[in-house]
Design a protein around this motif. Structure first.
Motif, PDB file in Angstrom:
ATOM      1  N   LYS A   1       0.838  -1.190   0.000  1.00 26.80           N
ATOM      2  CA  LYS A   1       0.000   0.000   0.000  1.00 26.80           C
ATOM      3  C   LYS A   1       0.884   1.255   0.000  1.00 26.80           C
ATOM      4  O   LYS A   1       0.588   2.221  -0.674  1.00 26.80           O
TER       5      LYS A   1
ATOM      6  N   LEU B   1      -3.673  -3.243  -0.863  1.00 24.26           N
ATOM      7  CA  LEU B   1      -4.461  -2.479   0.104  1.00 24.26           C
ATOM      8  C   LEU B   1      -3.844  -2.547   1.494  1.00 24.26           C
ATOM      9  O   LEU B   1      -4.247  -1.823   2.386  1.00 24.26           O
TER      10      LEU B   1
ATOM     11  N   LYS C   1       2.709   4.785  -8.231  1.00 27.86           N
ATOM     12  CA  LYS C   1       1.933   3.817  -7.457  1.00 27.86           C
ATOM     13  C   LYS C   1       0.811   3.228  -8.280  1.00 27.86           C
ATOM     14  O   LYS C   1       0.549   2.029  -8.243  1.00 27.86           O
ATOM     15  N   GLU C   2       0.146   4.109  -9.018  1.00 27.14           N
ATOM     16  CA  GLU C   2      -1.001   3.673  -9.799  1.00 27.14           C
ATOM     17  C   GLU C   2      -0.585   2.631 -10.836  1.00 27.14           C
ATOM     18  O   GLU C   2      -1.191   1.562 -10.934  1.00 27.14           O
TER      19      GLU C   2
ATOM     20  N   ASN D   1       0.776  -0.694  -9.277  1.00 24.77           N
ATOM     21  CA  ASN D   1      -0.343  -1.484  -8.754  1.00 24.77           C
ATOM     22  C   ASN D   1      -1.126  -2.150  -9.874  1.00 24.77           C
ATOM     23  O   ASN D   1      -1.457  -3.323  -9.795  1.00 24.77           O
TER      24      ASN D   1
ATOM     25  N   GLU E   1      -3.914  15.725 -13.884  1.00 23.96           N
ATOM     26  CA  GLU E   1      -3.957  14.940 -12.635  1.00 23.96           C
ATOM     27  C   GLU E   1      -4.627  15.739 -11.524  1.00 23.96           C
ATOM     28  O   GLU E   1      -5.416  15.212 -10.752  1.00 23.96           O
TER      29      GLU E   1
ATOM     30  N   VAL F   1      -8.352  15.328  -9.444  1.00 21.27           N
ATOM     31  CA  VAL F   1      -8.544  15.354  -7.999  1.00 21.27           C
ATOM     32  C   VAL F   1      -9.742  16.233  -7.642  1.00 21.27           C
ATOM     33  O   VAL F   1     -10.574  15.876  -6.809  1.00 21.27           O
TER      34      VAL F   1
ATOM     35  N   GLY G   1     -10.469  -2.006  -4.124  1.00 22.23           N
ATOM     36  CA  GLY G   1      -9.398  -1.979  -5.110  1.00 22.23           C
ATOM     37  C   GLY G   1      -9.887  -1.584  -6.492  1.00 22.23           C
ATOM     38  O   GLY G   1      -9.120  -1.533  -7.439  1.00 22.23           O
TER      39      GLY G   1
ATOM     40  N   TYR H   1      -7.882   4.652   1.067  1.00 21.63           N
ATOM     41  CA  TYR H   1      -7.411   4.622  -0.313  1.00 21.63           C
ATOM     42  C   TYR H   1      -6.053   3.924  -0.463  1.00 21.63           C
ATOM     43  O   TYR H   1      -5.388   3.611   0.504  1.00 21.63           O
ATOM     44  N   ASN H   2      -5.717   3.622  -1.702  1.00 15.36           N
ATOM     45  CA  ASN H   2      -4.490   2.894  -2.009  1.00 15.36           C
ATOM     46  C   ASN H   2      -4.164   3.137  -3.478  1.00 15.36           C
ATOM     47  O   ASN H   2      -4.948   3.740  -4.207  1.00 15.36           O
ATOM     48  N   GLY H   3      -3.031   2.644  -3.894  1.00 18.08           N
ATOM     49  CA  GLY H   3      -2.556   2.902  -5.249  1.00 18.08           C
ATOM     50  C   GLY H   3      -3.522   2.514  -6.347  1.00 18.08           C
ATOM     51  O   GLY H   3      -3.513   3.100  -7.423  1.00 18.08           O
ATOM     52  N   LEU H   4      -4.368   1.521  -6.081  1.00 15.86           N
ATOM     53  CA  LEU H   4      -5.265   1.055  -7.141  1.00 15.86           C
ATOM     54  C   LEU H   4      -6.400   2.027  -7.419  1.00 15.86           C
ATOM     55  O   LEU H   4      -7.019   1.970  -8.482  1.00 15.86           O
TER      56      LEU H   4
ATOM     57  N   TYR I   1      -6.284   5.530  -6.822  1.00 15.13           N
ATOM     58  CA  TYR I   1      -5.893   6.939  -6.845  1.00 15.13           C
ATOM     59  C   TYR I   1      -6.667   7.729  -7.902  1.00 15.13           C
ATOM     60  O   TYR I   1      -7.080   8.848  -7.676  1.00 15.13           O
ATOM     61  N   ASP I   2      -6.853   7.120  -9.078  1.00 16.81           N
ATOM     62  CA  ASP I   2      -7.473   7.881 -10.164  1.00 16.81           C
ATOM     63  C   ASP I   2      -8.923   8.245  -9.862  1.00 16.81           C
ATOM     64  O   ASP I   2      -9.412   9.258 -10.329  1.00 16.81           O
TER      65      ASP I   2
ATOM     66  N   ASP J   1      -8.669   9.807  -5.068  1.00 11.97           N
ATOM     67  CA  ASP J   1      -7.852  10.851  -4.448  1.00 11.97           C
ATOM     68  C   ASP J   1      -8.630  12.162  -4.451  1.00 11.97           C
ATOM     69  O   ASP J   1      -9.155  12.580  -5.478  1.00 11.97           O
TER      70      ASP J   1
ATOM     71  N   PHE K   1      -4.760  15.164  -1.191  1.00  8.17           N
ATOM     72  CA  PHE K   1      -3.745  15.757  -2.066  1.00  8.17           C
ATOM     73  C   PHE K   1      -2.992  16.868  -1.328  1.00  8.17           C
ATOM     74  O   PHE K   1      -1.754  16.904  -1.300  1.00  8.17           O
TER      75      PHE K   1
END
Lengths: 565, 319
Positions: free
Chosen positions: A244, A307, A522-523, A526, B86, B90, B174, B260-263, B265-266, B269, B274
């Motif tokens: 994560k 996660l 990260k995106e 992942n 980007e 947000v 996710g 939240y997590n990297g998967l 973000y789009d 976030d 931010f």
């Protein structure tokens, strides 16, 4: 608006804003000592010095953060305690605290910043661990001396040897070739990872511990598909990782997967051309990602690894649902022992990290310094700090039997004697009047004096069967056996360490574009691991990364690197 | 009958009279005014004076240089905010999540309050009310951990869904779209009980005579709800709605930050997370102040607009 108008307005605003805050700070009377003229005879000591102490009182003024781990007893406080009395008695040094602050929510950093912005006179020394940008700002204020020069002149051999173990600790503080602060040293290898495997699972599936990537995949396949926990359900995973936050991280680490291919993500690596490059965009990363993607698809790693943060990922191991986890040697103290409570008969063992297809092994390193001591250029007796710190390095860092610190810093504080001469330590806290107090935390550099490699090297020697001789060794010999074993593996594989090579303050482009790039990274990482974008997207990601600021950052970082090497 | 009375007859006839009445008012209310004074001073010190700090939104602010010495950069920060895709994403995420929360956060408590109001058994009514507002007091740090477990691939929710509908487990946290859904629903679940309190209070304040009259006229429960209860609640709905409009750019920092997590973000976030990363982690105070200023201005404009609209169309003054 014209410049004429802007400035007074801004000054007015600033003074209104700061007025309240500043009045809260202690007034800045820089207390110079009254030792009279310096002893200029031998040019070493700035004041008359005999038999290891100054004949006239010498003052060191400083500031101090009282962290939650610092406790007092007998009505003492940071201004007057066993440590300050010791300094007075041993060296005739008066330690004077301009202010102290209870360290919560970065209060120390905030107060230092306020001190700096309000133009107050700085104390003789400032010890600070934390945001590098503040150390940078302090150095840029121009109020501090060339600490490297002083270090070369005054530091003792032991102190110098400890500092020489990793000369790059100076790098963050080098300005125009001058070393502007003295790094505070910490234990080396402390967070370097080893691989822990469930020994009983290995026996159940009839396999040996893996030494190569192929063997590792065989073991992982067995851990997932051969029901190693024997509950008749397909509910086990092979490897606990949690990315994560980062791939390369402190516990439940995944950095070594890329290390097998020769690059370390999330840090600045030194390339063969002698340049620094951001690890995550190196081509080797793609091969590591291909493996992780494959492992994710095969169920070797948790479907939700993206996660999970580090402790969350470790839960699967301690719950007995996962067979492998990679992390520092101290995990044998926490959280790994939990698995023995949760699963009767569970056994785990530390093993070296496996080698990649070309025989490469790579792991992230542990910075041996996270803070520094700044010395005021107007400090009157600059040697006094070194008299103090040298003594700690000679006598505290690796105490011999004739050291006054043989058992600890101070009797009745971090050790005590029972009626029959037995020694009471931390675990016998209730037997020490007023409780066990870690008095070494009162010292100017926070932890007394640490020789970075000593702890892990000693553990490794003990693992090889060395009989403990010094008290330091005896203390370490009482560690958990598995911890000693893990420490030995860390030392055995020390040549595989890939240190992060950038330790300067964040560069201009890092500040303005860093978050965007981090998010992009990260995106994409992942999504590749999860298989929602194809692996080849890595190439376009690298291009995009470089073009949207990554290139500038690389340039700035290499400029920094050229300036310190 | 002509309802508009000529203004002159209501006002005091002479300037002297006016002055006297003003002085009289002033004497009568001086004690009350005095009581407001400490609050007023505190507001000025802690809310208005710090507003001077807004200047750093237009500066390349360096803490050790202060407001006076930092370089002025004009609107650079705003340009950066609105020129990079980007960053715009947000802003969009924030708007989408916050407006879903706003609508849901208005409707759910209202419906719940209406339903609860129909229950006659007061012990049951009270215990339900207490139970549903308890989650409001839980921190997102704790709830985040609970949700992570409940919504995991092998978690309770997926187990139930798989057993009932025989579908593949859903990767709630996710997958970007599911993530938004989870964020909105969990927020509504957490806050609807607390939000219902204000509606229940105003339900209790409706004149019972109205219901009695309606019953005499032969209206059923449903008709009474439509004709009496809901119209009586409109003013309070406007108040709640207007006040929450000011939060249109607050999509809930602690919730998102813990989930939240990297998967995602789009899609997940938001402005606050931010700003946290850029401002606090990276120390870009100028830029984060600019984003904060943008947020406040939008919130302020919306509140003023909603207030005017409420006055114009519903003839209702909030303040």
């Amino acid at each position: 608006m014209s410049n004429k108008l802007k400035k007074p307005l801004a000054v007015l605003m600033a003074s209104t804003m700061l007025a309240g805050a500043l009045s809260a700070c202690a007034s800045s009377d820089n207390n110079t000592n009254d030792t009279g003229s310096a002893n200029e005879g031998d040019g070493f000591y700035s004041a008359p010095f005999e038999d290891g102490k100054y004949t006239e009182p010498v003052t060191i003024s400083t500031v101090f953060p009282i962290t939650s781990s610092i406790k007092f007893k007998n009505g003492e406080n940071i201004e007057d305690n066993v440590h300050t009395r010791w300094a007075k008695e041993r060296f005739n040094i008066d330690i004077k605290y301009l202010w102290t602050v209870s360290e919560q929510n970065n209060a120390y950093e905030t107060k230092l910043r306020l001190m700096l912005t309000s133009g107050q006179k700085m104390p003789d020394i400032i010890a600070f661990r934390g945001a590098r940008s503040l150390t940078s700002d302090l150095i840029e204020s121009g109020q501090f001396a060339d600490a490297g020069e002083l270090f070369d002149k005054y530091a003792s051999d032991t102190y110098k040897a400890a500092m020489a173990e990793d000369p790059s600790v100076w790098n963050p503080y080098i300005r125009d070739g001058k070393r502007m602060a003295i790094p505070i040293l910490e234990n080396a290898y402390n967070n370097d990872p080893v691989m822990y495997i469930r020994e009983d699972w290995l026996q159940k599936v009839g396999l040996e511990a893996p030494t190569t990537l192929d063997e590792l995949e065989t073991v992982m396949d067995a851990f997932v598909n051969q029901d190693p926990d024997g509950n008749g359900q397909d509910d086990t995973i092979a490897l606990s990782i949690g990315f994560k936050n980062d791939l390369n991280t402190w516990m439940s680490d995944a950095g070594w997967i890329f290390g097998m291919f020769g690059a370390m993500p999330n840090q600045w690596n030194l390339t063969d051309e002698g340049k620094l490059q951001w690890g995550t965009i190196q081509p080797e990363i793609k091969e590591g990602l291909a493996r992780m993607k494959d492992w994710m698809a095969k169920g070797y790693i948790d479907k939700e690894a993206g996660l999970h943060d580090e402790p969350k990922a470790a839960e699967a191991f301690t719950a007995g649902k996962s067979g492998i986890i990679v992390g520092p040697y101290w995990m044998t103290g926490w959280p790994l022992p939990d698995v023995k409570q949760n699963v009767p008969g569970a056994e785990y063992k530390a093993y070296p990290l496996p080698a990649g297809p070309d025989g490469k092994v790579g792991r992230h390193g542990t910075p041996t310094s996270t803070g520094a001591i700044l010395i005021n250029k107007d400090m009157k007796n600059k040697d006094a700090f070194f008299v103090y710190q040298n003594y700690l390095y000679e006598n505290w860092a690796n105490p011999s039997a004739d050291s006054e610190f043989e058992y600890g810093f101070a009797e009745g504080y971090d050790y005590d004697f029972g009626p029959n001469g037995e020694i009471y330590r931390e675990q016998d806290s209730d037997k020490i009047p007023g409780g066990w107090i870690d008095a070494i935390r009162y010292t100017l550099g926070f932890d007394g004096a640490i020789i970075p490699s000593l702890r892990l090297n000693t553990l490794a020697e003990l693992a090889d069967g060395k009989e403990p001789e010094t008290l330091y060794e005896e203390t370490l010999a009482q560690s958990i056996p598995e911890q000693i074993r893990a420490a030995k593996i860390v030392i055995d594989q020390k040549d595989t360490t890939m240190m992060t090579m950038f330790s300067g303050a964040p560069t201009k482009t890092m500040l303005s574009k860093g978050d965007m790039l981090d998010k992009l990274e990260k995106e994409v990482i992942n999504k590749i691991i999860y298989g929602s974008t194809p692996l080849d997207d890595f190439d376009s990601f690298v291009e995009r990364y470089l073009s949207s600021g990554g290139e500038d950052i690389t340039k700035e970082v290499n400029e920094w690197y050229d300036s310190v090497k | 009958m002509n309802r508009s009375t000529p203004p002159s007859t209501r006002k005091p006839s002479s300037p002297t009279g006016l002055r006297q009445r003003r002085r009289g008012n002033w004497r009568r209310t001086i004690a009350l005014d005095g009581m407001v004074l400490p609050a007023l001073i505190l507001t000025i010190i802690f809310a208005y004076i710090p507003m001077v700090g807004i200047v750093i939104a237009f500066q390349d602010f360096k803490p050790w240089l202060g407001f006076g010495q930092s370089n002025w950069v004009g609107l650079d920060h705003f340009q950066y905010l609105f020129s990079t895709p980007e960053n715009l994403q947000v802003v969009w995420n924030t708007l989408i999540i916050a407006s879903m929360k706003l609508v849901g956060g208005l409707i759910a408590p209202l419906v719940f309050a209406l339903l609860l109001n129909e229950i006659r058994l007061s012990a049951f009514k009270r215990s339900v009310q207490t139970l549903v507002y308890l989650p409001h007091f839980l921190s997102w740090v704790i709830l985040g951990g609970i949700l992570l477990d409940m919504l995991s691939m092998k978690g309770l929710v997926n187990q139930v869904l798989v057993a009932l509908f025989n579908i593949d487990p859903i990767f709630f946290l996710g997958d970007g779209n599911w993530f938004r859904f989870v964020v909105v629903v969990s927020d509504i679940w957490k806050e609807f009980g607390f939000g219902a309190i204000i509606f229940l209070a105003s339900l209790a304040g409706i004149n019972p005579a109205l219901y009695e009259a309606a019953e005499v006229d032969g209206a059923g429960r449903w008709q009474q709800t439509l004709a009496i209860t809901i119209p009586s609640l409109i003013p309070i709905m406007i108040v709640v709605g207007t006040l929450s409009l000011g939060n249109i750019l607050n999509a809930g920092f602690d919730q998102i930050f813990n989930l939240y997590n990297g998967l995602v973000y789009d899609k997940g976030d938001i402005i606050d997370t931010f700003v946290y990363r850029v401002g606090l982690v990276d120390g870009q105070f100028g830029f984060s102040a600019a984003v904060g200023l943008f947020k406040s201005v939008v919130g302020f404009v919306l509140i003023v607009a909603a207030y005017r609209m409420a006055y114009k169309f519903a003839n209702y003054r909030i303040f």
